[in-house]
Design a protein around this motif. Structure first.
Motif, PDB file in Angstrom:
ATOM      1  N   ILE A  43       0.838  -1.206   0.000  1.00  0.00           N
ATOM      2  CA  ILE A  43       0.000   0.000   0.000  1.00  0.00           C
ATOM      3  C   ILE A  43       0.867   1.248   0.000  1.00  0.00           C
ATOM      4  O   ILE A  43       0.621   2.204  -0.748  1.00  0.00           O
ATOM      5  CB  ILE A  43      -0.936  -0.011   1.227  1.00  0.00           C
ATOM      6  CG1 ILE A  43      -1.962  -1.149   1.097  1.00  0.00           C
ATOM      7  CG2 ILE A  43      -1.652   1.331   1.374  1.00  0.00           C
ATOM      8  CD1 ILE A  43      -2.829  -1.332   2.325  1.00  0.00           C
ATOM      9  N   GLN A  44       1.913   1.260   0.821  1.00  0.00           N
ATOM     10  CA  GLN A  44       2.770   2.441   0.930  1.00  0.00           C
ATOM     11  C   GLN A  44       3.583   2.681  -0.335  1.00  0.00           C
ATOM     12  O   GLN A  44       3.880   3.823  -0.687  1.00  0.00           O
ATOM     13  CB  GLN A  44       3.704   2.286   2.126  1.00  0.00           C
ATOM     14  CG  GLN A  44       2.988   2.316   3.471  1.00  0.00           C
ATOM     15  CD  GLN A  44       3.904   1.982   4.627  1.00  0.00           C
ATOM     16  OE1 GLN A  44       5.080   1.680   4.447  1.00  0.00           O
ATOM     17  NE2 GLN A  44       3.367   2.029   5.837  1.00  0.00           N
ATOM     18  N   THR A  78      -7.642   3.550   0.683  1.00  0.00           N
ATOM     19  CA  THR A  78      -7.938   2.172   0.282  1.00  0.00           C
ATOM     20  C   THR A  78      -9.395   1.832   0.591  1.00  0.00           C
ATOM     21  O   THR A  78     -10.053   2.491   1.387  1.00  0.00           O
ATOM     22  CB  THR A  78      -7.049   1.175   1.045  1.00  0.00           C
ATOM     23  OG1 THR A  78      -7.317   1.285   2.451  1.00  0.00           O
ATOM     24  CG2 THR A  78      -5.581   1.433   0.791  1.00  0.00           C
ATOM     25  N   ARG A  79      -9.867   0.762  -0.068  1.00  0.00           N
ATOM     26  CA  ARG A  79     -11.124   0.126   0.321  1.00  0.00           C
ATOM     27  C   ARG A  79     -10.826  -1.347   0.519  1.00  0.00           C
ATOM     28  O   ARG A  79     -10.233  -1.995  -0.329  1.00  0.00           O
ATOM     29  CB  ARG A  79     -12.198   0.318  -0.749  1.00  0.00           C
ATOM     30  CG  ARG A  79     -12.623   1.775  -0.869  1.00  0.00           C
ATOM     31  CD  ARG A  79     -14.064   1.949  -1.247  1.00  0.00           C
ATOM     32  NE  ARG A  79     -14.381   3.364  -1.260  1.00  0.00           N
ATOM     33  CZ  ARG A  79     -14.350   4.129  -2.352  1.00  0.00           C
ATOM     34  NH1 ARG A  79     -14.059   3.596  -3.509  1.00  0.00           N
ATOM     35  NH2 ARG A  79     -14.629   5.405  -2.280  1.00  0.00           N
ATOM     36  N   LYS A  80     -11.247  -1.859   1.678  1.00  0.00           N
ATOM     37  CA  LYS A  80     -10.902  -3.223   2.062  1.00  0.00           C
ATOM     38  C   LYS A  80     -12.147  -4.095   2.084  1.00  0.00           C
ATOM     39  O   LYS A  80     -13.152  -3.712   2.677  1.00  0.00           O
ATOM     40  CB  LYS A  80     -10.259  -3.253   3.455  1.00  0.00           C
ATOM     41  CG  LYS A  80      -8.852  -2.694   3.517  1.00  0.00           C
ATOM     42  CD  LYS A  80      -8.793  -1.194   3.546  1.00  0.00           C
ATOM     43  CE  LYS A  80      -9.444  -0.613   4.782  1.00  0.00           C
ATOM     44  NZ  LYS A  80      -9.445   0.880   4.758  1.00  0.00           N
ATOM     45  N   ASN A  81     -12.063  -5.253   1.456  1.00  0.00           N
ATOM     46  CA  ASN A  81     -13.154  -6.225   1.469  1.00  0.00           C
ATOM     47  C   ASN A  81     -12.586  -7.584   1.856  1.00  0.00           C
ATOM     48  O   ASN A  81     -11.732  -8.120   1.140  1.00  0.00           O
ATOM     49  CB  ASN A  81     -13.821  -6.344   0.087  1.00  0.00           C
ATOM     50  CG  ASN A  81     -14.416  -5.026  -0.374  1.00  0.00           C
ATOM     51  OD1 ASN A  81     -14.864  -4.227   0.434  1.00  0.00           O
ATOM     52  ND2 ASN A  81     -14.406  -4.799  -1.676  1.00  0.00           N
ATOM     53  N   TYR A  82     -13.034  -8.118   2.979  1.00  0.00           N
ATOM     54  CA  TYR A  82     -12.642  -9.483   3.333  1.00  0.00           C
ATOM     55  C   TYR A  82     -13.889 -10.338   3.440  1.00  0.00           C
ATOM     56  O   TYR A  82     -14.790 -10.047   4.232  1.00  0.00           O
ATOM     57  CB  TYR A  82     -11.867  -9.544   4.649  1.00  0.00           C
ATOM     58  CG  TYR A  82     -11.593 -10.985   5.044  1.00  0.00           C
ATOM     59  CD1 TYR A  82     -10.788 -11.779   4.237  1.00  0.00           C
ATOM     60  CD2 TYR A  82     -12.184 -11.552   6.168  1.00  0.00           C
ATOM     61  CE1 TYR A  82     -10.565 -13.113   4.548  1.00  0.00           C
ATOM     62  CE2 TYR A  82     -11.960 -12.878   6.485  1.00  0.00           C
ATOM     63  CZ  TYR A  82     -11.156 -13.655   5.671  1.00  0.00           C
ATOM     64  OH  TYR A  82     -10.953 -14.978   5.974  1.00  0.00           O
ATOM     65  N   ASN A  83     -13.951 -11.382   2.632  1.00  0.00           N
ATOM     66  CA  ASN A  83     -15.088 -12.299   2.612  1.00  0.00           C
ATOM     67  C   ASN A  83     -14.676 -13.584   3.317  1.00  0.00           C
ATOM     68  O   ASN A  83     -13.859 -14.357   2.807  1.00  0.00           O
ATOM     69  CB  ASN A  83     -15.498 -12.583   1.160  1.00  0.00           C
ATOM     70  CG  ASN A  83     -16.823 -13.312   1.073  1.00  0.00           C
ATOM     71  OD1 ASN A  83     -17.126 -14.169   1.898  1.00  0.00           O
ATOM     72  ND2 ASN A  83     -17.619 -12.973   0.077  1.00  0.00           N
ATOM     73  N   ARG A  90      -9.616  -8.430  -0.593  1.00  0.00           N
ATOM     74  CA  ARG A  90      -9.392  -7.562  -1.748  1.00  0.00           C
ATOM     75  C   ARG A  90      -9.213  -6.125  -1.268  1.00  0.00           C
ATOM     76  O   ARG A  90     -10.056  -5.605  -0.539  1.00  0.00           O
ATOM     77  CB  ARG A  90     -10.557  -7.652  -2.738  1.00  0.00           C
ATOM     78  CG  ARG A  90     -10.247  -7.023  -4.078  1.00  0.00           C
ATOM     79  CD  ARG A  90     -11.273  -7.378  -5.137  1.00  0.00           C
ATOM     80  NE  ARG A  90     -12.508  -6.635  -4.978  1.00  0.00           N
ATOM     81  CZ  ARG A  90     -13.632  -7.152  -4.530  1.00  0.00           C
ATOM     82  NH1 ARG A  90     -13.670  -8.422  -4.174  1.00  0.00           N
ATOM     83  NH2 ARG A  90     -14.719  -6.412  -4.430  1.00  0.00           N
ATOM     84  N   ILE A  91      -8.131  -5.508  -1.657  1.00  0.00           N
ATOM     85  CA  ILE A  91      -7.811  -4.144  -1.237  1.00  0.00           C
ATOM     86  C   ILE A  91      -7.659  -3.282  -2.484  1.00  0.00           C
ATOM     87  O   ILE A  91      -6.784  -3.529  -3.323  1.00  0.00           O
ATOM     88  CB  ILE A  91      -6.515  -4.099  -0.411  1.00  0.00           C
ATOM     89  CG1 ILE A  91      -6.635  -5.001   0.821  1.00  0.00           C
ATOM     90  CG2 ILE A  91      -6.194  -2.665  -0.002  1.00  0.00           C
ATOM     91  CD1 ILE A  91      -5.341  -5.163   1.593  1.00  0.00           C
ATOM     92  N   THR A  92      -8.514  -2.293  -2.613  1.00  0.00           N
ATOM     93  CA  THR A  92      -8.428  -1.347  -3.715  1.00  0.00           C
ATOM     94  C   THR A  92      -7.623  -0.139  -3.234  1.00  0.00           C
ATOM     95  O   THR A  92      -8.026   0.550  -2.300  1.00  0.00           O
ATOM     96  CB  THR A  92      -9.819  -0.895  -4.177  1.00  0.00           C
ATOM     97  OG1 THR A  92     -10.579  -2.040  -4.581  1.00  0.00           O
ATOM     98  CG2 THR A  92      -9.718   0.065  -5.350  1.00  0.00           C
ATOM     99  N   ILE A  93      -6.479   0.090  -3.879  1.00  0.00           N
ATOM    100  CA  ILE A  93      -5.608   1.199  -3.510  1.00  0.00           C
ATOM    101  C   ILE A  93      -5.874   2.369  -4.454  1.00  0.00           C
ATOM    102  O   ILE A  93      -5.891   2.203  -5.672  1.00  0.00           O
ATOM    103  CB  ILE A  93      -4.131   0.794  -3.597  1.00  0.00           C
ATOM    104  CG1 ILE A  93      -3.866  -0.474  -2.763  1.00  0.00           C
ATOM    105  CG2 ILE A  93      -3.224   1.922  -3.147  1.00  0.00           C
ATOM    106  CD1 ILE A  93      -2.463  -1.010  -2.905  1.00  0.00           C
ATOM    107  N   MET A  94      -6.105   3.547  -3.866  1.00  0.00           N
ATOM    108  CA  MET A  94      -6.390   4.758  -4.630  1.00  0.00           C
ATOM    109  C   MET A  94      -7.589   4.556  -5.553  1.00  0.00           C
ATOM    110  O   MET A  94      -7.447   4.522  -6.781  1.00  0.00           O
ATOM    111  CB  MET A  94      -5.188   5.198  -5.468  1.00  0.00           C
ATOM    112  CG  MET A  94      -3.932   5.464  -4.708  1.00  0.00           C
ATOM    113  SD  MET A  94      -2.615   5.968  -5.822  1.00  0.00           S
ATOM    114  CE  MET A  94      -1.171   5.532  -4.867  1.00  0.00           C
ATOM    115  N   PRO A  95      -8.783   4.392  -5.005  1.00  0.00           N
ATOM    116  CA  PRO A  95      -9.969   4.247  -5.863  1.00  0.00           C
ATOM    117  C   PRO A  95     -10.072   5.407  -6.843  1.00  0.00           C
ATOM    118  O   PRO A  95      -9.789   6.559  -6.502  1.00  0.00           O
ATOM    119  CB  PRO A  95     -11.121   4.269  -4.852  1.00  0.00           C
ATOM    120  CG  PRO A  95     -10.514   3.846  -3.557  1.00  0.00           C
ATOM    121  CD  PRO A  95      -9.116   4.385  -3.577  1.00  0.00           C
ATOM    122  N   THR A  96     -10.460   5.116  -8.074  1.00  0.00           N
ATOM    123  CA  THR A  96     -10.526   6.144  -9.107  1.00  0.00           C
ATOM    124  C   THR A  96     -11.757   7.026  -8.906  1.00  0.00           C
ATOM    125  O   THR A  96     -12.675   6.692  -8.153  1.00  0.00           O
ATOM    126  CB  THR A  96     -10.598   5.498 -10.497  1.00  0.00           C
ATOM    127  OG1 THR A  96     -11.854   4.801 -10.621  1.00  0.00           O
ATOM    128  CG2 THR A  96      -9.464   4.517 -10.710  1.00  0.00           C
TER     129      THR A  96
END
Length: 287
Positions: A43-44, A78-83, A90-96
């Motif tokens: 992430i960094q 980020t947006r974090k999704n753990y199922n 799933r980690i979305t870095i810098m959502p558009t």
């Protein structure tokens, strides 16, 4: 004395690249500490939008890494999704900006509801958009947008916007929200965007999911966003009940003259407008 050339402040003509997706199996890490270090370091180091997908992630690892990221400043990019069912993190870095256009879409809708008197200032104060806890035990889910009312823990309506995410991932998100939410989440709106050839044209559609009488998710409505479909006399909009959007705990304004409209309409033309602006900022165009 020679003059220093003026900097070029115009936006680049090159389109913004779609986020890179990187998939890794959690089995390659020796322990939880090693896993957390890898995720936080990725992430960094990220300088462009990315989607990190980790498979076979145990529940303890999945829960802990989401909490760890949320406690750092990196958690806000980020947006974090753990199922916990699929064991996928799933980690979305810098959502558009295309991800975030759903928030503007609701803001425009909320203004229209306010103008018609179907949502008053008294009712708006009961609605919030802060969501950190997960809808399913041991899972963690951060939608691109949601609505929840008063003291509700879970949202009544959630929206997911998919750019580089696969359709299967979006369906996993939808199922986690509608089924894993134990009936609290009434509806999920899925937006799917696709970069086409030539590589500056983007197509997209939106689907509305609810539960049937057996409690199983069903697609109640689908609307194309781009390309624009042929015009018809029927308004192109998602149709939801007021209860589906705001849940059962929204207190009606006692000063309102007459009942509000029982329906809330999410106009596709308004989504098309805000999505077009988002694409322009990414140097892309609607298909």
């Amino acid at each position: 004395m020679s003059r220093r050339p003026k900097p070029n402040l115009s936006p680049s003509v090159s389109p913004e690249p779609s986020p890179t997706m990187i998939t890794t199996c959690a089995n390659k890490f020796v322990d939880q500490s090693d896993f957390e270090f890898h995720v936080c370091d990725a992430i960094q180091r990220a300088s462009n939008p990315q989607v990190l997908v980790f498979t076979n992630v145990s529940r303890s690892w999945g829960e802990q890494i989401v909490e760890s990221i949320n406690q750092t400043r990196d958690g806000y990019s980020t947006r974090k999704n753990y199922n916990s069912w699929t064991k996928v993190l799933r980690i979305t870095i810098m959502p558009t900006v295309l991800h975030d256009c759903v928030q503007t879409w609701w803001r425009v809708t909320e203004i229209a509801l306010r103008d018609t008197g179907d949502l008053t200032g008294y009712e708006q104060t009961q609605i919030e958009t802060l969501f950190r806890s997960g809808p399913s035990r041991c899972s963690r889910k951060e939608p691109d947008f949601f609505i929840r009312t008063n003291n509700d823990l879970l949202p009544s309506l959630a929206m997911e916007s998919g750019w580089s995410e696969s359709w299967n991932h979006l369906m996993d998100d939808m199922n986690l929200l509608l089924v894993g939410g134990d009936g609290a989440i009434n509806a999920v709106v899925i937006l799917k965007w696709q970069l086409n050839r030539p590589a500056t044209l983007v197509s997209g559609f939106v689907e509305l999911y609810v539960r049937d009488r057996r409690g199983m998710p069903v697609c109640r409505q689908r609307e194309d966003v781009f390309p624009i479909p042929p015009q018809t006399q029927t308004p192109q909009r998602l149709e939801l009940t007021r209860r589906e959007v705001f849940g059962p705990h929204l207190l009606p304004d006692p000063t309102r003259n007459g009942p509000p409209n029982a329906m809330v309409y999410l106009e596709i033309n308004q989504l098309r407008l805000v999505a077009t602006r988002a694409l322009q900022r990414m140097n892309l165009r609607p298909a």
